[in-house]
Design a protein around this motif. Structure first.
Motif, PDB file in Angstrom:
ATOM      1  N   ALA A 127      32.489  40.326  79.930  1.00 25.98           N
ATOM      2  CA  ALA A 127      33.904  40.256  80.121  1.00 25.98           C
ATOM      3  C   ALA A 127      34.738  41.282  79.199  1.00 25.98           C
ATOM      4  N   PRO A 128      35.953  41.645  79.306  1.00 22.05           N
ATOM      5  CA  PRO A 128      36.749  42.611  78.447  1.00 22.05           C
ATOM      6  C   PRO A 128      37.254  41.800  77.294  1.00 22.05           C
ATOM      7  N   ILE A 129      37.310  42.506  76.021  1.00 22.45           N
ATOM      8  CA  ILE A 129      37.326  42.023  74.825  1.00 22.45           C
ATOM      9  C   ILE A 129      39.011  42.270  74.566  1.00 22.45           C
ATOM     10  N   ASN A 130      39.534  41.087  73.977  1.00 21.68           N
ATOM     11  CA  ASN A 130      40.867  41.162  73.689  1.00 21.68           C
ATOM     12  C   ASN A 130      41.273  41.469  72.414  1.00 21.68           C
ATOM     13  N   ALA A 131      42.350  42.066  72.106  1.00 23.26           N
ATOM     14  CA  ALA A 131      43.031  42.020  70.628  1.00 23.26           C
ATOM     15  C   ALA A 131      42.966  40.884  69.979  1.00 23.26           C
ATOM     16  N   GLY A 132      42.589  41.025  68.775  1.00 22.62           N
ATOM     17  CA  GLY A 132      42.188  39.708  68.036  1.00 22.62           C
ATOM     18  C   GLY A 132      40.982  39.160  68.067  1.00 22.62           C
ATOM     19  N   ASP A 133      40.206  39.307  69.017  1.00 23.00           N
ATOM     20  CA  ASP A 133      38.812  38.815  69.015  1.00 23.00           C
ATOM     21  C   ASP A 133      38.126  39.349  68.141  1.00 23.00           C
ATOM     22  N   VAL A 134      36.818  38.582  67.710  1.00 22.05           N
ATOM     23  CA  VAL A 134      35.804  39.349  66.743  1.00 22.05           C
ATOM     24  C   VAL A 134      34.644  39.706  67.577  1.00 22.05           C
ATOM     25  N   ALA A 135      34.355  41.096  67.107  1.00 22.59           N
ATOM     26  CA  ALA A 135      33.061  41.610  67.933  1.00 22.59           C
ATOM     27  C   ALA A 135      32.072  40.757  67.489  1.00 22.59           C
ATOM     28  N   THR A 136      31.105  40.497  68.415  1.00 16.52           N
ATOM     29  CA  THR A 136      29.790  39.621  68.326  1.00 16.52           C
ATOM     30  C   THR A 136      28.654  40.444  68.162  1.00 16.52           C
ATOM     31  N   LEU A 170      42.181  49.425  70.425  1.00 17.69           N
ATOM     32  CA  LEU A 170      40.685  49.564  70.900  1.00 17.69           C
ATOM     33  C   LEU A 170      40.731  48.641  72.204  1.00 17.69           C
ATOM     34  N   SER A 171      41.136  47.684  72.280  1.00 20.52           N
ATOM     35  CA  SER A 171      41.114  46.711  73.437  1.00 20.52           C
ATOM     36  C   SER A 171      41.446  47.191  74.740  1.00 20.52           C
ATOM     37  N   ASN A 172      42.646  48.349  74.543  1.00 24.01           N
ATOM     38  CA  ASN A 172      43.195  48.881  75.754  1.00 24.01           C
ATOM     39  C   ASN A 172      42.047  49.923  76.007  1.00 24.01           C
ATOM     40  N   VAL A 173      41.635  50.565  75.093  1.00 22.29           N
ATOM     41  CA  VAL A 173      40.695  51.758  75.441  1.00 22.29           C
ATOM     42  C   VAL A 173      39.539  51.540  76.165  1.00 22.29           C
ATOM     43  N   LEU A 174      38.927  50.270  75.534  1.00 23.68           N
ATOM     44  CA  LEU A 174      37.745  49.857  76.098  1.00 23.68           C
ATOM     45  C   LEU A 174      38.061  49.289  77.641  1.00 23.68           C
ATOM     46  N   GLY A 175      39.247  48.630  77.673  1.00 25.26           N
ATOM     47  CA  GLY A 175      39.719  48.072  79.073  1.00 25.26           C
ATOM     48  C   GLY A 175      39.783  49.430  80.043  1.00 25.26           C
ATOM     49  N   ALA A 176      40.404  50.368  79.619  1.00 27.12           N
ATOM     50  CA  ALA A 176      40.498  51.579  80.486  1.00 27.12           C
ATOM     51  C   ALA A 176      39.297  52.244  80.842  1.00 27.12           C
ATOM     52  N   LEU A 177      38.307  52.164  80.087  1.00 27.45           N
ATOM     53  CA  LEU A 177      36.819  52.668  80.300  1.00 27.45           C
ATOM     54  C   LEU A 177      36.109  51.852  81.027  1.00 27.45           C
ATOM     55  N   GLY A 178      36.585  50.641  81.335  1.00 29.38           N
ATOM     56  CA  GLY A 178      35.844  49.584  81.948  1.00 29.38           C
ATOM     57  C   GLY A 178      34.627  48.932  81.078  1.00 29.38           C
ATOM     58  N   ILE A 179      34.861  49.127  79.861  1.00 28.61           N
ATOM     59  CA  ILE A 179      33.516  48.506  78.903  1.00 28.61           C
ATOM     60  C   ILE A 179      33.859  47.037  78.549  1.00 28.61           C
ATOM     61  N   GLY A 192      31.476  41.534  63.865  1.00 30.07           N
ATOM     62  CA  GLY A 192      32.584  40.817  62.794  1.00 30.07           C
ATOM     63  C   GLY A 192      33.839  41.386  62.662  1.00 30.07           C
ATOM     64  N   ASP A 193      33.897  42.635  62.914  1.00 29.48           N
ATOM     65  CA  ASP A 193      35.135  43.486  63.393  1.00 29.48           C
ATOM     66  C   ASP A 193      36.195  42.816  64.069  1.00 29.48           C
ATOM     67  N   VAL A 194      37.719  42.614  63.837  1.00 31.81           N
ATOM     68  CA  VAL A 194      38.526  42.229  64.485  1.00 31.81           C
ATOM     69  C   VAL A 194      39.176  43.317  65.389  1.00 31.81           C
ATOM     70  N   ILE A 195      39.113  42.979  66.862  1.00 31.59           N
ATOM     71  CA  ILE A 195      39.518  44.201  67.609  1.00 31.59           C
ATOM     72  C   ILE A 195      41.074  44.225  67.572  1.00 31.59           C
ATOM     73  N   THR A 196      41.556  45.538  67.690  1.00 33.56           N
ATOM     74  CA  THR A 196      42.623  46.035  67.370  1.00 33.56           C
ATOM     75  C   THR A 196      43.285  46.175  68.895  1.00 33.56           C
ATOM     76  N   PRO A 197      44.556  45.860  68.964  1.00 36.41           N
ATOM     77  CA  PRO A 197      45.302  46.206  70.363  1.00 36.41           C
ATOM     78  C   PRO A 197      45.068  47.822  71.017  1.00 36.41           C
TER      79      PRO A 197
END
Length: 229
Positions: free
Chosen positions: A111-120, A174-183, A167-172
């Motif tokens: 699933a897409p990762i959102n801003a504020g989520d913590v990378a697992t 980074l979330s947008n970039v990953l979403g645009a790339l379909g990651i 453990g990193d907190v996803i920034t807005p």
């Protein structure tokens, strides 16, 4: 218990009384009943999981108060009703609890990762052509730590780039970039909290077993028994 539940449903609107009855019948019709956490699961992924489990596991999502009322009138099920907190669903199956756990574990989807989520886990943008034409997106890629440049009329990532560690907190951005790339670096699924089956309540710690390890142990035991005989 039945009289108490009937008394408590007397004051409910007709549609709620009807739903409590339907839930009670549904709970009674399965060999194993589990309570699972459904928070944070996007609608698309939830429907994918439902489709992958169809015919094996049924998922019911209703108001916790109504499920509790129904559970109080089904022997054994009331004992796990205290797990009905927050965003939860109820799963029913004729499989045993161990098989149910493995099936839900296997149904998890990206699933897409959102801003504020913590990378697992570590998140990597792979090397290659992004498919984007020259433009400001190259700057967005570079801003999140990706090695990117314009080449041959498109934006390319010139080397696989780590953009987040576990453990990193996803920034807005980074979330947008990953979403645009379909990651889609996040894994979502139905996380069991407890299962009731044939008079026994199973905690998740007892269901999370390494099946491959047990197969090896079983095969070793068979070989040892054969050698001994």
């Amino acid at each position: 218990m039945s009289t108490q539940v009937e008394r408590r449903t007397d004051n409910l609107p007709e549609w709620k009384t009807r739903e409590v009855k339907e839930i009670k019948e549904w709970l009674s019709s399965h060999a194993s009943i589990g309570i699972c956490d459904v928070s944070g699961i996007p609608s698309r992924q939830f429907q994918q999981m439902r489709a992958s489990l169809r015919g094996e596991v049924e998922i019911k999502v209703s108001r916790n108060t109504l499920v509790k009322l129904a559970a109080q009138n089904v022997e054994g099920i009331e004992s796990i009703a205290d797990q009905l907190k927050g965003q939860v669903g109820v799963v029913g199956t004729d499989k045993n609890p161990f098989t149910l756990y493995q099936m839900l574990k296997g149904s998890k989807t990206p699933a897409p990762i959102n801003a504020g989520d913590v990378a697992t886990k570590q998140i990597v943008i792979p090397q290659g052509d992004t498919g984007f034409p020259p433009g400001p997106f190259v700057g967005d890629l570079q801003a999140v730590g990706a090695a990117a440049q314009i080449s041959e009329g498109s934006i390319r990532v010139t080397a696989s780039s780590i953009v987040a560690e576990m453990g990193d907190v996803i920034t807005p951005k980074l979330s947008n970039v990953l979403g645009a790339l379909g990651i889609e670096p996040k894994e979502v699924g139905l996380n069991l909290k407890a299962v009731y089956s044939e008079g026994v309540i199973y905690e998740i710690s007892s269901l999370d077993i390494d099946t491959d390890e047990y197969k090896l142990k079983f095969a070793k035991a068979v070989n040892n028994a054969r050698s001994l005989s």
